[in-house]
Motif scaffolding. Structure first.
Motif, mmCIF file in Angstrom:
data_model
loop_
_atom_site.group_PDB
_atom_site.id
_atom_site.type_symbol
_atom_site.label_atom_id
_atom_site.label_comp_id
_atom_site.label_asym_id
_atom_site.label_seq_id
_atom_site.Cartn_x
_atom_site.Cartn_y
_atom_site.Cartn_z
ATOM 1 N N ARG A 2 0.775 -1.075 0.105
ATOM 2 C CA ARG A 2 0.052 0.158 -0.083
ATOM 3 C C ARG A 2 0.963 1.325 -0.085
ATOM 4 O O ARG A 2 1.790 1.442 0.950
ATOM 5 C CB ARG A 2 -0.967 -0.090 1.279
ATOM 6 C CG ARG A 2 -2.355 0.569 1.018
ATOM 7 C CD ARG A 2 -3.109 -0.006 1.918
ATOM 8 N NE ARG A 2 -3.268 1.034 2.974
ATOM 9 C CZ ARG A 2 -4.092 1.082 4.062
ATOM 10 N NH1 ARG A 2 -4.590 -0.211 4.441
ATOM 11 N NH2 ARG A 2 -3.996 1.869 4.925
ATOM 12 N N LEU A 3 0.659 2.039 -1.153
ATOM 13 C CA LEU A 3 1.569 3.203 -1.133
ATOM 14 C C LEU A 3 0.633 4.592 -0.516
ATOM 15 O O LEU A 3 -0.474 4.557 -0.649
ATOM 16 C CB LEU A 3 1.922 3.557 -2.401
ATOM 17 C CG LEU A 3 2.685 2.617 -3.143
ATOM 18 C CD1 LEU A 3 3.067 2.970 -4.772
ATOM 19 C CD2 LEU A 3 3.925 2.522 -2.472
ATOM 20 N N PHE A 4 1.535 5.553 0.168
ATOM 21 C CA PHE A 4 1.001 6.613 0.640
ATOM 22 C C PHE A 4 1.757 7.710 -0.242
ATOM 23 O O PHE A 4 2.865 7.899 -0.070
ATOM 24 C CB PHE A 4 0.872 6.973 2.143
ATOM 25 C CG PHE A 4 0.586 8.194 2.392
ATOM 26 C CD1 PHE A 4 -0.798 8.246 2.635
ATOM 27 C CD2 PHE A 4 0.926 9.424 2.816
ATOM 28 C CE1 PHE A 4 -1.453 9.479 2.998
ATOM 29 C CE2 PHE A 4 0.684 10.571 3.250
ATOM 30 C CZ PHE A 4 -0.600 10.804 3.293
ATOM 31 N N GLU A 85 10.708 3.211 2.181
ATOM 32 C CA GLU A 85 10.086 1.979 2.640
ATOM 33 C C GLU A 85 10.904 1.345 3.911
ATOM 34 O O GLU A 85 12.009 1.712 4.069
ATOM 35 C CB GLU A 85 9.981 0.649 1.525
ATOM 36 C CG GLU A 85 11.240 0.127 1.114
ATOM 37 C CD GLU A 85 11.110 -1.025 0.250
ATOM 38 O OE1 GLU A 85 10.245 -1.321 -0.294
ATOM 39 O OE2 GLU A 85 12.263 -1.907 0.228
ATOM 40 N N SER A 103 6.595 9.130 -2.323
ATOM 41 C CA SER A 103 5.703 8.230 -1.587
ATOM 42 C C SER A 103 6.339 7.339 -0.380
ATOM 43 O O SER A 103 7.404 7.279 -0.598
ATOM 44 C CB SER A 103 5.332 7.255 -2.925
ATOM 45 O OG SER A 103 6.144 6.759 -3.307
ATOM 46 N N VAL A 105 5.858 3.333 1.464
ATOM 47 C CA VAL A 105 5.165 2.114 1.454
ATOM 48 C C VAL A 105 4.770 1.766 2.906
ATOM 49 O O VAL A 105 5.787 1.976 3.804
ATOM 50 C CB VAL A 105 6.240 0.942 1.149
ATOM 51 C CG1 VAL A 105 5.484 -0.254 1.333
ATOM 52 C CG2 VAL A 105 6.596 1.157 -0.309
ATOM 53 N N ASP A 108 2.260 -2.739 7.381
ATOM 54 C CA ASP A 108 0.964 -3.389 7.496
ATOM 55 C C ASP A 108 0.393 -2.722 8.728
ATOM 56 O O ASP A 108 0.937 -2.374 9.872
ATOM 57 C CB ASP A 108 1.225 -4.677 7.938
ATOM 58 C CG ASP A 108 1.586 -5.542 6.450
ATOM 59 O OD1 ASP A 108 1.359 -5.003 5.417
ATOM 60 O OD2 ASP A 108 2.288 -6.609 6.469
ATOM 61 N N PRO A 112 -3.954 5.520 6.763
ATOM 62 C CA PRO A 112 -3.546 6.554 5.777
ATOM 63 C C PRO A 112 -3.993 7.950 6.384
ATOM 64 O O PRO A 112 -3.153 8.807 6.160
ATOM 65 C CB PRO A 112 -4.092 6.180 4.438
ATOM 66 C CG PRO A 112 -4.403 4.789 4.635
ATOM 67 C CD PRO A 112 -4.337 4.457 6.128
#
Length: 146
Positions: A2-4, A85, A103, A105, A108, A112
């Motif tokens: 999932r990317l922000f 990340e 961005s 990563v 888990d 967001p």
């Protein structure tokens, strides 16, 4: 994964991600993983073909990733996406953005909305930024458009 997104560049998913030593052998690769011990200047011959540089936080308190991002943007003039990340915290969001990271990563279980709140929490900063900013007095700066 999932990317922000922190910045204006749209985050892309790349099928092939190689390490710095593998980059010279793979001429069709557009994404590289820069380890914490790698020197961003070693990417200089490849920057014109790269779309993504992923920077890995080994632990959240290791600030070398901020330096790598800043060097890529400010000194090497990399215009592609820079992604962080690893052990990244929401508290680091604004500073990541100010260093040129586009961005993250998300780990888990990350919310967001918490990352979004952190981006607007401190509109004024003392540090210089790779982003357009204007002085607001006593050494403070605010991002343009804020």
């Amino acid at each position: 994964m999932r990317l922000f997104e922190l910045g204006e560049r749209i985050a892309k998913v790349h099928e092939s991600l190689v390490t710095l030593p593998e980059l010279a052998e793979n001429t069709d690769v557009r994404a590289v993983l820069l380890d914490i011990a790698d020197d961003p200047a070693a990417l200089k011959p490849y920057l014109n073909r790269l779309e993504l540089v992923v920077l890995r936080f080994p632990i959240f308190r290791d600030g070398r990733v901020f330096t790598q991002a800043r060097e890529l943007r400010e000194y090497l003039r990399f215009s592609g996406e820079i992604r962080a990340e690893g052990h990244v915290l929401p508290d680091q969001a604004a500073f990541l953005k100010r260093c040129g990271v586009d961005s993250v990563v998300l780990p888990d279980g990350s919310d967001p909305a918490l990352w979004e709140r952190q981006l607007s929490r401190f509109p004024v900063a003392y540090q210089r930024s790779v982003l357009p900013s204007r002085p607001v007095g006593a050494g403070s700066r605010v991002e343009e458009g804020t």
